[in-house]
Design a protein around this motif. Structure first.
Motif, PDB file in Angstrom:
ATOM      1  N   THR A  55       6.482  -6.289   4.001  1.00 61.59           N
ATOM      2  CA  THR A  55       5.913  -5.043   4.494  1.00 61.59           C
ATOM      3  C   THR A  55       5.888  -3.932   3.445  1.00 61.59           C
ATOM      4  O   THR A  55       5.195  -2.939   3.617  1.00 61.59           O
ATOM      5  N   ASP A  56       6.638  -4.113   2.332  1.00 65.98           N
ATOM      6  CA  ASP A  56       6.706  -3.109   1.269  1.00 65.98           C
ATOM      7  C   ASP A  56       5.692  -3.366   0.156  1.00 65.98           C
ATOM      8  O   ASP A  56       5.661  -2.622  -0.839  1.00 65.98           O
TER       9      ASP A  56
ATOM     10  N   ASP B 230       1.190  -3.513   7.174  1.00 65.55           N
ATOM     11  CA  ASP B 230       0.733  -2.999   8.451  1.00 65.55           C
ATOM     12  C   ASP B 230       0.113  -1.616   8.348  1.00 65.55           C
ATOM     13  O   ASP B 230      -0.479  -1.125   9.326  1.00 65.55           O
ATOM     14  N   GLN B 231       0.213  -0.952   7.195  1.00 64.78           N
ATOM     15  CA  GLN B 231      -0.285   0.411   7.030  1.00 64.78           C
ATOM     16  C   GLN B 231      -1.528   0.468   6.148  1.00 64.78           C
ATOM     17  O   GLN B 231      -2.503   1.142   6.491  1.00 64.78           O
ATOM     18  N   VAL B 232      -1.498  -0.230   5.007  1.00 63.74           N
ATOM     19  CA  VAL B 232      -2.633  -0.239   4.072  1.00 63.74           C
ATOM     20  C   VAL B 232      -2.811  -1.642   3.514  1.00 63.74           C
ATOM     21  O   VAL B 232      -1.846  -2.395   3.364  1.00 63.74           O
ATOM     22  N   ALA B 233      -4.049  -1.961   3.194  1.00 69.74           N
ATOM     23  CA  ALA B 233      -4.332  -3.294   2.666  1.00 69.74           C
ATOM     24  C   ALA B 233      -4.183  -3.351   1.146  1.00 69.74           C
ATOM     25  O   ALA B 233      -3.869  -4.417   0.592  1.00 69.74           O
TER      26      ALA B 233
ATOM     27  N   SER C 121       3.791  -1.086  -2.436  1.00 73.30           N
ATOM     28  CA  SER C 121       3.007  -0.174  -1.606  1.00 73.30           C
ATOM     29  C   SER C 121       3.693   1.182  -1.532  1.00 73.30           C
ATOM     30  O   SER C 121       4.615   1.384  -0.728  1.00 73.30           O
ATOM     31  N   HIS C 122       3.230   2.141  -2.329  1.00 69.31           N
ATOM     32  CA  HIS C 122       3.844   3.462  -2.371  1.00 69.31           C
ATOM     33  C   HIS C 122       3.527   4.296  -1.131  1.00 69.31           C
ATOM     34  O   HIS C 122       4.153   5.340  -0.909  1.00 69.31           O
ATOM     35  N   ALA C 123       2.587   3.841  -0.320  1.00 66.43           N
ATOM     36  CA  ALA C 123       2.277   4.546   0.919  1.00 66.43           C
ATOM     37  C   ALA C 123       3.387   4.397   1.949  1.00 66.43           C
ATOM     38  O   ALA C 123       3.493   5.211   2.876  1.00 66.43           O
ATOM     39  N   LYS C 124       4.226   3.400   1.821  1.00 62.78           N
ATOM     40  CA  LYS C 124       5.280   3.161   2.783  1.00 62.78           C
ATOM     41  C   LYS C 124       6.419   4.166   2.601  1.00 62.78           C
ATOM     42  O   LYS C 124       6.969   4.313   1.509  1.00 62.78           O
TER      43      LYS C 124
END
Length: 474
Positions: A199-200, A205-208, A221-224
């Protein structure tokens, strides 16, 4: 089988991974005061620089500003000796005039004792945990790294950490619900900090995806929020730990094309320190865009200047030095360089160093150029010139295919003359000094000419070399 990383920066993936004829020429001062008519100098003002915003000062930078040493090269000796090697050079580097050193990635990476650090696994393992095939990193132990940083600070040298945030490597296989396959995204570092799972990374689940994937490595994924917390928000976040516990003063961000400029901005806003990004692009406008997009929290390596210097010096067309470069657009946000661990295409390096060490920007000197390949005395001379004379905005006084003459307009200021031809050259130029005796601070010329009342003077330069002129007496 887990993927491994080969020792090749340009192919890093996570899969089973230059007799010069020298003519002596001299001229009397009387001869130097003749011949003005018919020899005008073309002048072009580049820009007037302003007070730096957020620029690193260095602890003892001199009037001309700081100089960085890239304190490694690709595939430095393995065996845990590099931190001690660098530590032993710091006193001499401080004497030479270096204000900062840039170290390779310091944490444990997938390739363990052989890794150059660009495949990060445990951001908190500095050579103390037995994982990835070793306790120490390729460069040494945590204690040796801390000793190096402490010595650097005692020698008035700042230490810049190489930060790899785009990707990770060395995780275990796990079932990934976002891809429907097994992926190497299960990270269980022995430091007990910053565990990661599918998930990281991208997709999740937030960005592809984000701005870029490097070489097939799991893409962080820095958006997490969890990732942001561990990288810069928590009291023991990676950045804060590196600064407050390890003692790093600044950051070099690897492969910033791979994630949004907001990431660097968020890091610097939360942690502070000098920052420079590796945005590998030869377009000065693009580099300027990236700097601005970070909220001007970061500088960028001036790849535009790097490629123009190659075209100018190796391509035998110094007119290329008229072209656009980041330092001309934003001098306090440009880190200039002649070579680094990734790319080394300029053959006439001393001409290039004469350029970056006399011009605006924050120059970085490559370890092998300084310690192994070039004339250290000449580089030390150029660094003295930079720190003592290279002040003010830049004006190009003359340029053609073979000759380039530019002036730093501050006080004391200088005039640099670069000669890319096989013959001695001389030229009349109009300087900032009236009725002043000047000299060449490189020792390449034995002339001590006087400028005229209208500030014109004749200067000279040896073949395939450079001279740097300023008022006599500094």
């Amino acid at each position: 089988m887990k993927h491994t990383r080969l020792n090749s920066r340009t192919s890093r993936t996570p899969i089973l991974l230059g007799t010069m004829l020298t003519l002596f020429y001299s001229c009397s001062e009387q001869e130097l005061s003749q011949d003005v008519a018919g020899k005008p100098s073309v002048q072009h003002e580049i820009k007037v620089t302003n007070t730096p915003d957020g620029a690193i000062d260095g602890r003892t930078p001199g009037a001309g500003g700081p100089i960085m040493m890239q304190a490694f090269y690709w595939d430095v000796p393995a065996g845990g000796t590099w931190w001690n090697t660098v530590n032993g050079k710091l006193s001499a580097w401080d004497d030479a005039g270096f204000s900062s050193i840039w170290l390779p990635p310091v944490s444990k990476a997938q390739n363990g004792p052989f890794s150059m650090g660009y495949d990060p696994f445990d951001y908190y393992d500095f050579g103390e945990y037995n994982q990835m095939g070793s306790i120490e990193t390729r460069f040494g132990s945590r204690a040796e790294l801390l000793s190096l940083i402490n010595t650097a600070h005692n020698e008035n040298i700042e230490v810049i950490a190489d930060i790899v945030l785009n990707h990770n490597s060395g995780g275990d296989l796990e079932a990934n619900p976002y891809t429907g396959t097994d992926t190497w995204t299960d990270y269980n570092p022995l430091s007990g900090k910053f565990f990661r799972s599918a998930t990281d990374f991208h997709p999740n689940d937030q960005v592809a995806n984000d701005e870029g994937v490097f070489g097939g490595f799991p893409d962080l994924s820095h958006a997490k929020p969890y990732v942001q917390d561990w990288l810069w928000n928590r009291s023991d976040a990676v950045g804060k730990y590196y600064k407050n516990t390890m003692g790093f003063d600044g950051w070099r961000f690897d492969y910033v094309k791979g994630f949004g400029p907001w990431v660097v901005q968020s890091w610097v806003n939360a942690i502070g320190g000098f920052a420079v990004g590796e945005y590998w692009d030869g377009n000065a406008g693009t580099l300027k865009w990236w700097v601005d997009a970070t909220g001007r929290t970061a500088s960028a390596f001036d790849f535009a200047a790097y490629y123009r210097m190659d075209e100018a010096f190796d391509g035998n067309n110094l007119n290329k030095l008229n072209d656009d470069m980041l330092w001309k657009r934003d001098p306090y946000k440009a880190v200039t360089f002649v070579a680094n661990h990734d790319t080394d295409v300029i053959w006439k390096k001393m001409l290039a160093y004469a350029y970056i060490l006399t011009h605006e920007g924050y120059p970085c000197v490559f370890y092998r150029d300084y310690e192994e390949w070039l004339d250290k005395n000449k580089l030390n001379n150029l660094m003295w010139i930079r720190r003592n004379l290279a002040v003010g905005s830049t004006s190009i006084l003359y340029v053609d295919n073979d000759e380039y003459i530019a002036q730093r307009n501050g006080t004391p200021g200088l005039v640099v003359y670069i000669n890319n031809s096989n013959n001695w050259q001389e030229r009349w130029v109009q300087t900032k000094w009236a009725n002043t005796q000047i000299k060449d601070y490189t020792g390449g010329s034995n002339w001590y000419p006087w400028t005229q009342g209208d500030r014109w003077v004749k200067i000279q330069c040896p073949p395939n070399s450079y001279t740097v002129w300023s008022a006599n007496g500094y």
